[in-house]
Every structure is written in structure tokens, then in C-alpha cells.
Design a protein around this motif. Structure first.
Motif, PDB file in Angstrom:
ATOM      1  N   ASP A  26       0.851  -1.192   0.000  1.00 22.70           N
ATOM      2  CA  ASP A  26       0.000   0.000   0.000  1.00 22.70           C
ATOM      3  C   ASP A  26       0.885   1.239   0.000  1.00 22.70           C
ATOM      4  OD1 ASP A  26      -1.800   2.023   0.354  1.00 22.70           O
ATOM      5  OD2 ASP A  26      -2.845   1.102   2.045  1.00 22.70           O
ATOM      6  N   PRO A  27       0.840   2.040  -1.082  1.00 19.63           N
ATOM      7  CA  PRO A  27       1.680   3.232  -1.158  1.00 19.63           C
ATOM      8  C   PRO A  27       1.345   4.271  -0.095  1.00 19.63           C
ATOM      9  CG  PRO A  27       0.082   3.217  -2.940  1.00 19.63           C
ATOM     10  CD  PRO A  27       0.026   1.870  -2.296  1.00 19.63           C
ATOM     11  N   GLY A  28       0.167   4.141   0.526  1.00 19.31           N
ATOM     12  CA  GLY A  28      -0.230   5.108   1.551  1.00 19.31           C
ATOM     13  C   GLY A  28       0.481   4.896   2.873  1.00 19.31           C
ATOM     14  N   GLY A  29       1.071   3.712   3.042  1.00 21.04           N
ATOM     15  CA  GLY A  29       1.772   3.427   4.282  1.00 21.04           C
ATOM     16  C   GLY A  29       0.819   3.138   5.429  1.00 21.04           C
ATOM     17  N   ALA A  30       1.266   3.434   6.627  1.00 18.82           N
ATOM     18  CA  ALA A  30       0.450   3.186   7.821  1.00 18.82           C
ATOM     19  C   ALA A  30      -0.885   3.927   7.715  1.00 18.82           C
ATOM     20  CB  ALA A  30       1.208   3.638   9.062  1.00 18.82           C
ATOM     21  N   THR A  31      -1.953   3.188   7.966  1.00 15.89           N
ATOM     22  CA  THR A  31      -3.307   3.745   7.802  1.00 15.89           C
ATOM     23  C   THR A  31      -4.207   3.240   8.917  1.00 15.89           C
ATOM     24  OG1 THR A  31      -3.020   3.727   5.396  1.00 15.89           O
ATOM     25  CG2 THR A  31      -5.268   3.960   6.226  1.00 15.89           C
ATOM     26  N   PHE A 141     -10.979   2.489 -13.484  1.00 20.24           N
ATOM     27  CA  PHE A 141      -9.719   3.114 -13.094  1.00 20.24           C
ATOM     28  C   PHE A 141      -8.931   2.196 -12.155  1.00 20.24           C
ATOM     29  CE2 PHE A 141      -7.847   5.394  -9.417  1.00 20.24           C
ATOM     30  CZ  PHE A 141      -6.703   5.880 -10.033  1.00 20.24           C
ATOM     31  N   LEU A 142      -9.616   1.626 -11.178  1.00 25.56           N
ATOM     32  CA  LEU A 142      -8.948   0.753 -10.208  1.00 25.56           C
ATOM     33  C   LEU A 142      -8.353  -0.484 -10.882  1.00 25.56           C
ATOM     34  CD1 LEU A 142     -11.539   0.949  -7.281  1.00 25.56           C
ATOM     35  CD2 LEU A 142      -9.254   1.972  -7.322  1.00 25.56           C
ATOM     36  N   GLU A 143      -9.055  -1.001 -11.874  1.00 24.00           N
ATOM     37  CA  GLU A 143      -8.584  -2.197 -12.563  1.00 24.00           C
ATOM     38  C   GLU A 143      -7.280  -1.959 -13.321  1.00 24.00           C
ATOM     39  OE1 GLU A 143     -11.950  -3.164 -14.934  1.00 24.00           O
ATOM     40  OE2 GLU A 143     -12.910  -4.400 -13.381  1.00 24.00           O
ATOM     41  N   SER A 146      -1.536  -0.967 -10.834  1.00 20.16           N
ATOM     42  CA  SER A 146      -0.612  -2.095 -10.667  1.00 20.16           C
ATOM     43  C   SER A 146      -0.916  -2.901  -9.406  1.00 20.16           C
ATOM     44  CB  SER A 146       0.829  -1.578 -10.612  1.00 20.16           C
ATOM     45  OG  SER A 146       1.003  -0.707  -9.498  1.00 20.16           O
ATOM     46  N   THR A 147      -1.591  -2.280  -8.453  1.00 18.64           N
ATOM     47  CA  THR A 147      -1.913  -2.961  -7.198  1.00 18.64           C
ATOM     48  C   THR A 147      -3.247  -3.713  -7.266  1.00 18.64           C
ATOM     49  OG1 THR A 147      -2.777  -0.817  -6.440  1.00 18.64           O
ATOM     50  CG2 THR A 147      -0.574  -1.441  -5.691  1.00 18.64           C
ATOM     51  N   TRP A 148      -3.876  -3.731  -8.444  1.00 18.63           N
ATOM     52  CA  TRP A 148      -5.154  -4.417  -8.590  1.00 18.63           C
ATOM     53  C   TRP A 148      -5.077  -5.898  -8.190  1.00 18.63           C
ATOM     54  CZ3 TRP A 148     -10.197  -3.619  -9.017  1.00 18.63           C
ATOM     55  CH2 TRP A 148     -11.013  -4.671  -9.452  1.00 18.63           C
ATOM     56  N   PRO A 149      -4.035  -6.646  -8.594  1.00 15.95           N
ATOM     57  CA  PRO A 149      -3.967  -8.060  -8.200  1.00 15.95           C
ATOM     58  C   PRO A 149      -3.994  -8.262  -6.686  1.00 15.95           C
ATOM     59  CG  PRO A 149      -2.428  -7.636  -9.976  1.00 15.95           C
ATOM     60  CD  PRO A 149      -2.926  -6.288  -9.504  1.00 15.95           C
ATOM     61  N   THR A 150      -3.458  -7.283  -5.940  1.00 12.72           N
ATOM     62  CA  THR A 150      -3.411  -7.410  -4.480  1.00 12.72           C
ATOM     63  C   THR A 150      -4.698  -6.959  -3.813  1.00 12.72           C
ATOM     64  OG1 THR A 150      -1.017  -7.038  -4.513  1.00 12.72           O
ATOM     65  CG2 THR A 150      -2.149  -6.728  -2.398  1.00 12.72           C
ATOM     66  N   PHE A 151      -5.226  -5.821  -4.282  1.00  6.14           N
ATOM     67  CA  PHE A 151      -6.376  -5.221  -3.602  1.00  6.14           C
ATOM     68  C   PHE A 151      -7.675  -5.266  -4.420  1.00  6.14           C
ATOM     69  CE2 PHE A 151      -2.580  -2.842  -2.092  1.00  6.14           C
ATOM     70  CZ  PHE A 151      -2.619  -3.242  -0.758  1.00  6.14           C
ATOM     71  N   GLY A 152      -7.602  -5.843  -5.607  1.00  6.20           N
ATOM     72  CA  GLY A 152      -8.755  -5.812  -6.511  1.00  6.20           C
ATOM     73  C   GLY A 152     -10.032  -6.397  -5.950  1.00  6.20           C
ATOM     74  N   LYS A 153      -9.929  -7.517  -5.265  1.00  7.05           N
ATOM     75  CA  LYS A 153     -11.129  -8.162  -4.722  1.00  7.05           C
ATOM     76  C   LYS A 153     -11.828  -7.247  -3.720  1.00  7.05           C
ATOM     77  CE  LYS A 153     -12.730 -12.427  -2.518  1.00  7.05           C
ATOM     78  NZ  LYS A 153     -12.312 -13.761  -1.965  1.00  7.05           N
ATOM     79  N   GLY A 154     -11.037  -6.657  -2.842  1.00 10.32           N
ATOM     80  CA  GLY A 154     -11.616  -5.759  -1.846  1.00 10.32           C
ATOM     81  C   GLY A 154     -12.198  -4.507  -2.486  1.00 10.32           C
ATOM     82  N   TRP A 155     -11.510  -3.955  -3.481  1.00  9.46           N
ATOM     83  CA  TRP A 155     -11.999  -2.759  -4.168  1.00  9.46           C
ATOM     84  C   TRP A 155     -13.306  -3.047  -4.901  1.00  9.46           C
ATOM     85  CZ3 TRP A 155      -6.568  -1.354  -6.529  1.00  9.46           C
ATOM     86  CH2 TRP A 155      -5.822  -0.667  -5.558  1.00  9.46           C
ATOM     87  N   SER A 156     -13.374  -4.208  -5.551  1.00 10.55           N
ATOM     88  CA  SER A 156     -14.602  -4.577  -6.276  1.00 10.55           C
ATOM     89  C   SER A 156     -15.785  -4.650  -5.320  1.00 10.55           C
ATOM     90  CB  SER A 156     -14.423  -5.938  -6.968  1.00 10.55           C
ATOM     91  OG  SER A 156     -13.472  -5.863  -7.987  1.00 10.55           O
ATOM     92  N   HIS A 157     -15.565  -5.274  -4.176  1.00 15.98           N
ATOM     93  CA  HIS A 157     -16.626  -5.386  -3.169  1.00 15.98           C
ATOM     94  C   HIS A 157     -17.026  -3.998  -2.670  1.00 15.98           C
ATOM     95  CE1 HIS A 157     -18.940  -6.704   0.287  1.00 15.98           C
ATOM     96  NE2 HIS A 157     -18.193  -5.926   1.052  1.00 15.98           N
ATOM     97  N   ARG A 158     -16.047  -3.138  -2.467  1.00 16.55           N
ATOM     98  CA  ARG A 158     -16.328  -1.799  -1.956  1.00 16.55           C
ATOM     99  C   ARG A 158     -17.163  -0.987  -2.943  1.00 16.55           C
ATOM    100  NH1 ARG A 158     -12.049   2.273   0.953  1.00 16.55           N
ATOM    101  NH2 ARG A 158     -13.370   4.136   1.033  1.00 16.55           N
ATOM    102  N   VAL A 159     -16.750  -0.996  -4.197  1.00 17.30           N
ATOM    103  CA  VAL A 159     -17.483  -0.231  -5.210  1.00 17.30           C
ATOM    104  C   VAL A 159     -18.906  -0.764  -5.363  1.00 17.30           C
ATOM    105  CG1 VAL A 159     -17.589   0.419  -7.646  1.00 17.30           C
ATOM    106  CG2 VAL A 159     -15.393   0.450  -6.448  1.00 17.30           C
ATOM    107  N   ALA A 160     -19.055  -2.080  -5.352  1.00 18.01           N
ATOM    108  CA  ALA A 160     -20.388  -2.678  -5.481  1.00 18.01           C
ATOM    109  C   ALA A 160     -21.273  -2.293  -4.296  1.00 18.01           C
ATOM    110  CB  ALA A 160     -20.276  -4.197  -5.583  1.00 18.01           C
ATOM    111  N   SER A 161     -20.696  -2.321  -3.103  1.00 17.19           N
ATOM    112  CA  SER A 161     -21.448  -1.974  -1.897  1.00 17.19           C
ATOM    113  C   SER A 161     -21.856  -0.499  -1.907  1.00 17.19           C
ATOM    114  CB  SER A 161     -20.599  -2.271  -0.657  1.00 17.19           C
ATOM    115  OG  SER A 161     -21.274  -1.877   0.521  1.00 17.19           O
TER     116      SER A 161
END
Length: 220
Positions: A26-31, A141-143, A146-161
Motif C-alpha cells: 500500500d503506497p499510503g503506508g500506515a493507515t 480506473f482501479l482495474e 498495478s496494485t489491482w492483483p493485491t487489492f482488486g477483490k476488496g476494491w470490487s466489493h467496496r465499489v459494489a457496496s
């Protein structure tokens, strides 16, 4: 407009942000609660520590979310549902990108700032249509990241929700208010619309009784 939706929208955002994380990808670091160490540093006006990020509370992040995200995308001036969709996009990918994506959909200058021209364009469209378009563009955009393979599943769920909740908010009918009779006080009894016909009928019956009495007197 949806001036009272901030608290609800923030609750939806926090459902997806979770607690403290410091993922190496995560490029954002500690969150914590969605607030990165960089965002907290900007808020404090100095470099924040990971310990300070860990110590964040909902009460502590609320003003950050309002000023840095909700107010920037003019959440109070947006239709119900679109406010949530744009706010969550801004939190996840930055207010500028979220605003420019919406402006591109609307066909206005994509300067990343929600102003009078953008708001006027929003008013000409269905909120549900804009929500669907915004969420679809956001996912696309999220797809590409480059980090889509790592966070894609969670992002997809978030956008759908977010899409589902935003559409529900947009389609909810406004609270019905009982119409008031001009000059009447709230809670007063309604006008007696049946009174006039009742009086007329009573008058006719009385006239018939009087006529019958006189006829009887004449006959005898």
C-alpha cells in the motif's frame, strides 16, 4: 440536496476502511480508519508517527473526512446517493480524481473542482444514472492500477457496496408531510366537508314535515 448525509456517508466509508494496517504494497503506508500517515501529517502540520496513526479514533478522523473530502467535493450540495458515491471515491482515490471523473461523465471541463458549472450540470441528470456511471468509471480506473492483483477483490466489493447503498439513497422517496389547511394549526381537526350536505338534507326533511302538518290541518 443532501445536507444531512455526511454522518451516514462517513459510516459507510468506515465500513470499508477498517482499523490499523501497514501493508507493504500500500503506497499510503500506515493507515487507520482510512486516514494515512501522510494525510494525518498534513492535518497536523508536521510529520505524524505510526503511533499517532494507531491512536486515531472515529471522533478524531471525522473532522478530517469532512474538511479534506466531503467539503472538497461539495457533499452538502449533491443529490442524495451521489454524495456518498463521490465522497467514497474521493477518500479512496483522491478528491481531484473523483471530481474529474464525474466532470468527464457530465461533459464539463474536468478541472477537479466541483463548482457552479458542475453543480448545474448535475442538476440536469438523474442521480441514479450518475451514480452508476461514476461507479463504473471508478472500477475501470482501479482495474488499471498495478496494485489491482493485491487489492482488486476488496476494491470490487467496496465499489459494489457503495453503488448499491448510493442507489438506495437516491431512490428513497422524500418524507411525506401531511398537508396543512391554510390558517389551521398543526394537529387541528380537518374541516367538516360533510356539514353542508347534512344541513341541506335536514332542511328538506323539516320542510316536508311542516307541509304534512298543514295538509293534515286542512283535511280535518
Amino acid at each position: 440536496m443532501a445536507k444531512n448525509n455526511f454522518t451516514h456517508a462517513l459510516g459507510e466509508v468506515l465500513k470499508h476502511e477498517g482499523g490499523y494496517v501497514d501493508h507493504p504494497s500500500d503506497p499510503g503506508g500506515a493507515t487507520n480508519l482510512g486516514i494515512t500517515i501522510g494525510t494525518l501529517s498534513g492535518w497536523l502540520g508536521r510529520k505524524a508517527t505510526k503511533a499517532e496513526v494507531k491512536a486515531l479514533t472515529v471522533a478524531g478522523v471525522t473532522p478530517i473526512y469532512r474538511k479534506n473530502y466531503w467539503d472538497v467535493v461539495r457533499g452538502d450540495d449533491l443529490p442524495a446517493g451521489l454524495d456518498l458515491a463521490l465522497f467514497d471515491f474521493a477518500v479512496n482515490s483522491g478528491p481531484g480524481r473523483a471530481a474529474m471523473t464525474l466532470q468527464t461523465i457530465l461533459g464539463v471541463a474536468a478541472d477537479g473542482k466541483i463548482g457552479p458549472i458542475t453543480l448545474a450540470a448535475i442538476a440536469k441528470h438523474s442521480a441514479s444514472l450518475l451514480i452508476n456511471e461514476l461507479c463504473s468509471h471508478r472500477l475501470a480506473f482501479l482495474e488499471r492500477l498495478s496494485t489491482w492483483p493485491t487489492f482488486g477483490k476488496g476494491w470490487s466489493h467496496r465499489v459494489a457496496s457503495v453503488r448499491a447503498e448510493a442507489l438506495s439513497m437516491a431512490q428513497s422517496p422524500p418524507r411525506e408531510v401531511a398537508p396543512q389547511v391554510p390558517g389551521a394549526q398543526p394537529g387541528s381537526a380537518p374541516p367538516e366537508r360533510g356539514r353542508a350536505p347534512t344541513i341541506i338534507i335536514a332542511a328538506i326533511v323539516l320542510a316536508a314535515l311542516v307541509a304534512a302538518f298543514f295538509i293534515t290541518q286542512v283535511r280535518f
